[in-house]
Design an enzyme around this catalytic site. Structure first.
Site, PDB file in Angstrom:
ATOM      1  N   SER A 134      26.873 -18.845  38.162  1.00 15.01           N
ATOM      2  CA  SER A 134      26.699 -18.485  39.573  1.00 15.01           C
ATOM      3  C   SER A 134      26.552 -19.763  40.371  1.00 15.01           C
ATOM      4  CB  SER A 134      25.425 -17.641  39.735  1.00 15.01           C
ATOM      5  OG  SER A 134      25.104 -17.477  41.111  1.00 15.01           O
ATOM      6  N   TYR A 147      16.037 -16.348  39.403  1.00 21.77           N
ATOM      7  CA  TYR A 147      17.475 -16.282  39.096  1.00 21.77           C
ATOM      8  C   TYR A 147      18.052 -17.689  38.993  1.00 21.77           C
ATOM      9  CZ  TYR A 147      22.366 -14.630  39.574  1.00 21.77           C
ATOM     10  OH  TYR A 147      23.699 -14.358  39.393  1.00 21.77           O
TER      11      TYR A 147
HETATM   12  P1  NAP Z   1      27.101  -5.836  38.270  1.00 24.12           P
HETATM   13  O1  NAP Z   1      28.171  -5.012  38.890  1.00 24.12           O
HETATM   14  O2  NAP Z   1      25.679  -5.433  38.464  1.00 24.12           O
HETATM   15  O3  NAP Z   1      27.410  -6.000  36.726  1.00 24.12           O
HETATM   16  C1  NAP Z   1      26.470  -6.485  35.809  1.00 24.12           C
HETATM   17  C2  NAP Z   1      26.919  -6.102  34.423  1.00 24.12           C
HETATM   18  O4  NAP Z   1      25.991  -6.643  33.474  1.00 24.12           O
HETATM   19  C3  NAP Z   1      26.942  -4.589  34.231  1.00 24.12           C
HETATM   20  O5  NAP Z   1      28.107  -4.243  33.513  1.00 24.12           O
HETATM   21  C4  NAP Z   1      25.708  -4.324  33.386  1.00 24.12           C
HETATM   22  O6  NAP Z   1      25.962  -3.226  32.513  1.00 24.12           O
HETATM   23  C5  NAP Z   1      25.635  -5.616  32.569  1.00 24.12           C
HETATM   24  N1  NAP Z   1      24.316  -5.839  32.027  1.00 24.12           N
HETATM   25  C6  NAP Z   1      23.153  -6.038  32.678  1.00 24.12           C
HETATM   26  N2  NAP Z   1      22.140  -6.169  31.795  1.00 24.12           N
HETATM   27  C7  NAP Z   1      22.699  -6.037  30.554  1.00 24.12           C
HETATM   28  C8  NAP Z   1      22.188  -6.044  29.241  1.00 24.12           C
HETATM   29  N3  NAP Z   1      20.881  -6.199  29.008  1.00 24.12           N
HETATM   30  N4  NAP Z   1      23.036  -5.884  28.209  1.00 24.12           N
HETATM   31  C9  NAP Z   1      24.368  -5.709  28.429  1.00 24.12           C
HETATM   32  N5  NAP Z   1      24.918  -5.684  29.642  1.00 24.12           N
HETATM   33  C10 NAP Z   1      24.081  -5.837  30.703  1.00 24.12           C
HETATM   34  O7  NAP Z   1      27.170  -7.336  38.826  1.00 24.12           O
HETATM   35  P2  NAP Z   1      28.318  -8.460  38.741  1.00 24.12           P
HETATM   36  O8  NAP Z   1      28.328  -9.120  40.054  1.00 24.12           O
HETATM   37  O9  NAP Z   1      29.578  -7.924  38.200  1.00 24.12           O
HETATM   38  O10 NAP Z   1      27.631  -9.460  37.712  1.00 24.12           O
HETATM   39  C11 NAP Z   1      28.317 -10.009  36.604  1.00 24.12           C
HETATM   40  C12 NAP Z   1      27.832 -11.438  36.386  1.00 24.12           C
HETATM   41  O11 NAP Z   1      28.177 -12.209  37.536  1.00 24.12           O
HETATM   42  C13 NAP Z   1      26.326 -11.588  36.213  1.00 24.12           C
HETATM   43  O12 NAP Z   1      26.079 -12.548  35.209  1.00 24.12           O
HETATM   44  C14 NAP Z   1      25.869 -12.116  37.569  1.00 24.12           C
HETATM   45  O13 NAP Z   1      24.676 -12.869  37.463  1.00 24.12           O
HETATM   46  C15 NAP Z   1      27.069 -12.963  37.948  1.00 24.12           C
HETATM   47  N6  NAP Z   1      27.232 -13.268  39.367  1.00 24.12           N
HETATM   48  C16 NAP Z   1      27.350 -12.294  40.308  1.00 24.12           C
HETATM   49  C17 NAP Z   1      27.503 -12.636  41.656  1.00 24.12           C
HETATM   50  C18 NAP Z   1      27.624 -11.620  42.744  1.00 24.12           C
HETATM   51  O14 NAP Z   1      27.461 -11.972  43.936  1.00 24.12           O
HETATM   52  N7  NAP Z   1      27.917 -10.371  42.455  1.00 24.12           N
HETATM   53  C19 NAP Z   1      27.537 -13.983  42.019  1.00 24.12           C
HETATM   54  C20 NAP Z   1      27.424 -14.949  41.030  1.00 24.12           C
HETATM   55  C21 NAP Z   1      27.286 -14.584  39.720  1.00 24.12           C
HETATM   56  P3  NAP Z   1      24.920  -2.115  32.058  1.00 24.12           P
HETATM   57  O15 NAP Z   1      23.923  -1.944  33.171  1.00 24.12           O
HETATM   58  O16 NAP Z   1      25.778  -0.918  31.823  1.00 24.12           O
HETATM   59  O17 NAP Z   1      24.325  -2.658  30.793  1.00 24.12           O
END
Ligand code: NAP
Length: 248
Positions: A134, A147
């Site tokens: 991130s 975070y």
């Molecule tokens: P999201 O839609 O909330 O997706 C998060 C994913 O992580 C979900 O599939 C969730 O699946 C899974 N997850 C969470 N805890 C878990 C666990 N204990 N075991 C297995 N899977 C788990 O958010 P996203 O934006 O796509 O996030 C994906 C990645 O991108 C994350 O690492 C986040 O920190 C990073 N990121 C996001 C942003 C943003 O603005 N959206 C920016 C920078 C980085 P389940 O709940 O079904 O397990």
């Protein structure tokens, strides 16, 4: 079309992980999808077709990680995507339980998956670990400490991995997105839809598909090309905390 070998994607039930599963399958990988919400990864596997499989995975649970990895016989690419943020509390009122969950998911989860699949990545002769970090791994911001700390730590783990693997056939890459409209903010704000929507109000955020395209690009370079780090953010976001919104 699975000529690129097997890619494992964690957190593939929504957002960036789901989009990455689709993008990697389209790029010729067989994809193994994991998340806690099994019905969602199963639906995605059905949508993708015979080159996709889905299994339950909780990266915070070593038994679940073992069971998930037990389904995998070969692995060329691991995308450590499972993760997220909890809360936006200042340090003065930090909630330790939220910090522990963020560390367990973003850092130890990445460690557990990488350690478990590393032997297969090495024996593939052309392994690759891509971790979704991130901009929070680079830019601290008020309220972000838990975070920030977790993503900085995950970044350190990937940097060390690259040092430890030099000379072995495994690339190590990090893709660091800025604002992406997914379930991320809904999870961060414990289901508060208005607060989550406000994060993206008045600007054009990245989509999960935008980030997945970058991940697929990183994954499909020739074997000798290691893209260490990519920072990708919306044009409206110059820093985590410097965002242009219409009308501001
Ligand atoms: P999201 O839609 O909330 O997706 C998060 C994913 O992580 C979900 O599939 C969730 O699946 C899974 N997850 C969470 N805890 C878990 C666990 N204990 N075991 C297995 N899977 C788990 O958010 P996203 O934006 O796509 O996030 C994906 C990645 O991108 C994350 O690492 C986040 O920190 C990073 N990121 C996001 C942003 C943003 O603005 N959206 C920016 C920078 C980085 P389940 O709940 O079904 O397990």
């Amino acid at each position: 079309m699975t000529e690129r070998g097997t890619a494992v994607v964690t957190g593939a039930s929504s957002g960036i992980g789901a989009a990455t599963g689709r993008a990697l399958a389209a790029a010729g990988f067989r994809v193994v999808l994991g998340a806690r919400r099994l019905h969602l990864v199963e639906a995605l596997a059905t949508e993708i077709g015979s080159q996709a499989q889905a299994y339950p995975l909780d990266v915070t649970d070593p038994i679940s990680v073992d069971a998930f990895c037990g389904h995998i016989d070969d692995c060329r690419l691991l995308v450590n995507n499972a993760g997220g943020a909890l809360g936006l509390d200042p340090i003065a009122t930090a909630d330790e339980a939220k910090w522990q969950t963020m560390y367990d998911t973003n850092v130890l989860g990445t460690l557990r998956m990488t350690r478990a699949l590393l032997p297969l990545l090495v024996t593939s002769g052309d392994g690759h670990v891509i971790t979704v970090g991130s901009v929070a791994a680079i830019e601290p911001y008020p309220g972000g400490a838990g975070y920030n700390a977790a993503k900085h730590a995950a970044r350190a783990v990937m940097d060390v991995l690259r040092l430890e693997l030099v000379g072995q056939p495994v690339r190590v890459s990090e893709v660091d997105p800025g604002l992406v409209e997914t379930e991320f903010s809904l999870v961060r704000f414990e289901g508060d839809r208005d607060r989550a929507a406000a994060v993206y109000e008045g600007l054009t955020p990245l989509t999960a598909g935008d980030v997945a395209e970058v991940i697929a690009f990183v994954a499909t370079r020739p074997s000798h090309v290691d893209i260490d780090q990519v920072v990708v953010r919306p044009r409206d976001q110059a820093r985590v905390w410097l965002v242009h919104r219409d009308g501001t």
